[in-house]
Design a protein around this motif. Structure first.
Motif, mmCIF file in Angstrom:
data_model
loop_
_atom_site.group_PDB
_atom_site.id
_atom_site.type_symbol
_atom_site.label_atom_id
_atom_site.label_comp_id
_atom_site.label_asym_id
_atom_site.label_seq_id
_atom_site.Cartn_x
_atom_site.Cartn_y
_atom_site.Cartn_z
ATOM 1 N N GLY A 44 0.760 -1.172 -0.158
ATOM 2 C CA GLY A 44 0.001 0.038 -0.086
ATOM 3 C C GLY A 44 0.676 1.302 -0.056
ATOM 4 N N SER A 45 0.501 2.036 0.766
ATOM 5 C CA SER A 45 1.182 3.397 0.750
ATOM 6 C C SER A 45 2.434 3.500 1.403
ATOM 7 N N THR A 46 3.422 4.455 0.857
ATOM 8 C CA THR A 46 4.694 4.442 1.133
ATOM 9 C C THR A 46 4.927 5.172 2.339
ATOM 10 N N ASP A 47 5.805 5.293 3.203
ATOM 11 C CA ASP A 47 6.283 6.273 4.236
ATOM 12 C C ASP A 47 5.793 7.669 3.968
ATOM 13 N N ARG A 48 6.294 7.872 2.986
ATOM 14 C CA ARG A 48 6.097 9.488 2.425
ATOM 15 C C ARG A 48 4.691 9.849 2.334
ATOM 16 N N GLU A 49 3.901 8.809 1.714
ATOM 17 C CA GLU A 49 2.321 9.165 1.485
ATOM 18 C C GLU A 49 1.747 9.021 2.710
ATOM 19 N N LEU A 50 2.220 8.323 3.571
ATOM 20 C CA LEU A 50 1.376 8.397 4.926
ATOM 21 C C LEU A 50 1.780 9.524 5.656
ATOM 22 N N ASN A 51 3.166 9.805 5.786
ATOM 23 C CA ASN A 51 3.502 11.241 6.464
ATOM 24 C C ASN A 51 2.708 12.515 5.905
ATOM 25 N N ASP A 52 2.409 12.556 4.618
ATOM 26 C CA ASP A 52 2.163 13.560 3.936
ATOM 27 C C ASP A 52 0.335 13.551 4.337
ATOM 28 N N ALA A 53 -0.187 12.540 4.152
ATOM 29 C CA ALA A 53 -1.706 12.453 4.905
ATOM 30 C C ALA A 53 -1.778 12.511 6.329
ATOM 31 N N ALA A 54 -0.733 12.085 7.071
ATOM 32 C CA ALA A 54 -0.683 12.399 8.486
ATOM 33 C C ALA A 54 -0.666 13.936 8.792
ATOM 34 N N ASP A 55 0.346 14.800 8.092
ATOM 35 C CA ASP A 55 0.515 16.212 8.147
ATOM 36 C C ASP A 55 -0.810 16.786 7.487
ATOM 37 N N ARG A 56 -1.545 16.531 6.739
ATOM 38 C CA ARG A 56 -2.871 17.056 6.270
ATOM 39 C C ARG A 56 -3.865 17.037 7.331
ATOM 40 N N PHE A 57 -3.730 15.627 7.969
ATOM 41 C CA PHE A 57 -5.012 15.375 8.644
ATOM 42 C C PHE A 57 -4.986 16.232 9.987
ATOM 43 N N PHE A 58 -3.760 16.233 10.556
ATOM 44 C CA PHE A 58 -3.422 16.421 12.228
ATOM 45 C C PHE A 58 -3.285 18.103 11.858
ATOM 46 N N SER A 59 -2.779 18.582 10.803
ATOM 47 C CA SER A 59 -2.895 19.962 10.552
ATOM 48 C C SER A 59 -4.210 20.688 10.550
ATOM 49 N N ALA A 60 -5.160 19.970 9.976
ATOM 50 C CA ALA A 60 -6.487 20.444 9.991
ATOM 51 C C ALA A 60 -7.158 20.455 10.937
ATOM 52 N N ILE A 61 -6.848 19.473 11.881
ATOM 53 C CA ILE A 61 -7.544 19.497 13.351
ATOM 54 C C ILE A 61 -6.815 20.713 14.053
ATOM 55 N N ALA A 62 -5.627 20.910 14.023
ATOM 56 C CA ALA A 62 -4.930 21.706 14.963
ATOM 57 C C ALA A 62 -5.433 23.139 14.355
ATOM 58 N N SER A 63 -5.621 23.432 13.170
ATOM 59 C CA SER A 63 -5.963 24.551 12.684
ATOM 60 C C SER A 63 -7.396 25.126 13.077
ATOM 61 N N ASP A 64 -8.391 23.840 13.011
ATOM 62 C CA ASP A 64 -9.573 24.224 13.871
ATOM 63 C C ASP A 64 -9.451 24.491 15.062
ATOM 64 N N ILE A 65 -8.763 24.017 15.690
ATOM 65 C CA ILE A 65 -8.723 24.406 17.355
ATOM 66 C C ILE A 65 -8.046 25.769 17.393
ATOM 67 N N GLY A 66 -6.914 25.701 16.765
ATOM 68 C CA GLY A 66 -6.394 27.294 16.673
ATOM 69 C C GLY A 66 -7.160 28.320 16.424
ATOM 70 N N SER A 67 -8.250 28.095 15.555
ATOM 71 C CA SER A 67 -9.141 29.223 15.068
ATOM 72 C C SER A 67 -10.117 29.275 16.281
ATOM 73 N N GLN A 68 -10.599 28.386 16.808
ATOM 74 C CA GLN A 68 -11.449 28.531 18.082
ATOM 75 C C GLN A 68 -10.590 28.941 19.167
ATOM 76 N N ASP A 69 -9.448 28.984 19.364
ATOM 77 C CA ASP A 69 -8.752 29.564 20.413
ATOM 78 C C ASP A 69 -8.570 31.138 20.335
ATOM 79 N N SER A 70 -8.528 31.532 19.203
ATOM 80 C CA SER A 70 -8.735 33.021 18.871
ATOM 81 C C SER A 70 -10.185 33.700 18.821
ATOM 82 N N GLN A 71 -11.222 32.923 18.830
ATOM 83 C CA GLN A 71 -12.482 33.605 18.973
ATOM 84 C C GLN A 71 -12.988 33.787 20.245
#
Length: 71
Positions: A44-71
């Motif tokens: 299946g996926s390569t380590d690089r593909e998994l890293n990229d997917a994890a970065d996108r996934f966790f960055s989206a969650i962190a961004s959502d939390i960060g935007s709530q903190d600033s409200q």
């Protein structure tokens, strides 16, 4: 993002918020997840593909939390 990714993302987000964690904590958790899966996918996926997917996934969650903190 798939429905499964959205559901899991919301679960992770809610649990982290309940534990008093912030965006930085979520990104750190994402790094731990990437370390755990490194070299563990024989097919299946390569380590690089998994890293990229994890970065996108966790960055989206962190961004959502960060935007709530600033409200």
């Amino acid at each position: 993002m798939t429905i499964l990714e959205r559901v899991v993302g919301l679960m992770v987000r809610d649990r982290m918020l309940e534990a008093g964690k912030g965006a930085t904590d979520i990104l750190t958790f994402g790094e731990d997840v990437k370390k755990y899966f490194h070299g563990r996918t024989a097919e299946g996926s390569t380590d690089r593909e998994l890293n990229d997917a994890a970065d996108r996934f966790f960055s989206a969650i962190a961004s959502d939390i960060g935007s709530q903190d600033s409200q």
